[in-house]
Motif scaffolding. Structure first.
Motif, PDB file in Angstrom:
ATOM      1  N   SER A   4       4.529  22.850  59.369  1.00 31.66           N
ATOM      2  CA  SER A   4       3.820  23.909  58.628  1.00 31.66           C
ATOM      3  C   SER A   4       4.281  25.284  59.079  1.00 31.66           C
ATOM      4  O   SER A   4       4.501  26.175  58.255  1.00 31.66           O
ATOM      5  N   ALA A  16       3.331  25.830  53.086  1.00 30.25           N
ATOM      6  CA  ALA A  16       2.750  25.974  54.424  1.00 30.25           C
ATOM      7  C   ALA A  16       1.232  25.949  54.349  1.00 30.25           C
ATOM      8  O   ALA A  16       0.568  25.298  55.167  1.00 30.25           O
ATOM      9  N   GLN A  19       0.035  22.367  53.898  1.00 32.96           N
ATOM     10  CA  GLN A  19       0.213  21.589  55.125  1.00 32.96           C
ATOM     11  C   GLN A  19      -0.789  21.998  56.206  1.00 32.96           C
ATOM     12  O   GLN A  19      -1.336  21.153  56.905  1.00 32.96           O
ATOM     13  N   LEU A  20      -1.013  23.301  56.330  1.00 40.67           N
ATOM     14  CA  LEU A  20      -1.954  23.792  57.345  1.00 40.67           C
ATOM     15  C   LEU A  20      -3.382  23.373  57.024  1.00 40.67           C
ATOM     16  O   LEU A  20      -4.131  22.960  57.919  1.00 40.67           O
ATOM     17  N   CYS A  44      -0.373  32.967  55.634  1.00 41.68           N
ATOM     18  CA  CYS A  44       0.009  32.431  54.318  1.00 41.68           C
ATOM     19  C   CYS A  44      -0.850  33.049  53.224  1.00 41.68           C
ATOM     20  O   CYS A  44      -0.331  33.520  52.206  1.00 41.68           O
TER      21      CYS A  44
END
Length: 181
Positions: A4, A16, A19-20, A44
């Motif tokens: 990430s 990202a 994924q985070l 992000c």
């Protein structure tokens, strides 16, 4: 988590973010990684123009531990950018009060307990009209990182402010004398 961060560093913000969020939702991460994931997620969101979500991600970090100096500075910056200077002051002062735990293996930005909150307090207090306090924080910032361009520019700015104040006071005094004569 590490993948990430790589996505974030390569400016693949939407991937990202996904994924985070997944990493945090799984709830299996190490505390230090969870804290850093919150900061990365906030970055992000910020890059994607999702300001409220960015703040929420930073505040979510409080689920994992007491506020770290890095998180305090990030939250302070969020409020500074919203022109909520008094609230930003609170977070920068809190950052200065935090100690950095060097033995926990977490991600540490040493400037978040010194230079950054001091220079940002200078900005916030100036915008709140508290020039003397702002100037004092600029001088304190210089103790952490001597001779920075920001410190020099601020010192020049506050010097000009002081000169203008003295000229104004002198003019007012002369005007009063002229009226009395």
């Amino acid at each position: 988590f590490y993948y990430s961060r790589e996505l974030l560093y390569h400016q693949r913000y939407e991937e990202a973010e996904q994924q985070l969020r997944q990493f945090l939702e799984e709830g299996k991460g190490w505390r230090e990684n969870n804290l850093e994931a919150c900061r990365c997620l906030a970055l992000c969101y910020k890059q994607l123009g999702k300001e409220e979500e960015a703040l929420r991600a930073l505040l979510d970090s409080l689920r994992y531990d007491a506020p770290r100096a890095e998180i305090c500075c990030d939250i302070g910056l969020w409020f500074l950018e919203q022109e909520e200077y008094a609230v930003a002051v609170f977070w920068y002062e809190l950052a200065l009060s935090r100690t950095q735990e060097m033995t926990n293996g977490g991600f540490i930005l040493s400037e978040c307990t010194g230079y950054i909150p001091c220079i940002q307090l200078c900005v916030c207090l100036d915008r709140l009209g508290r020039k003397e306090e702002a100037s004092a924080w600029n001088e304190r910032a210089e103790q952490f990182r001597p001779g920075t361009d920001a410190w020099r520019r601020n010192r020049e700015y506050f010097g000009q402010q002081e000169s203008c104040r003295k000229v104004s006071e002198r003019s007012i005094g002369e005007s009063r004398q002229n009226r009395q004569s």
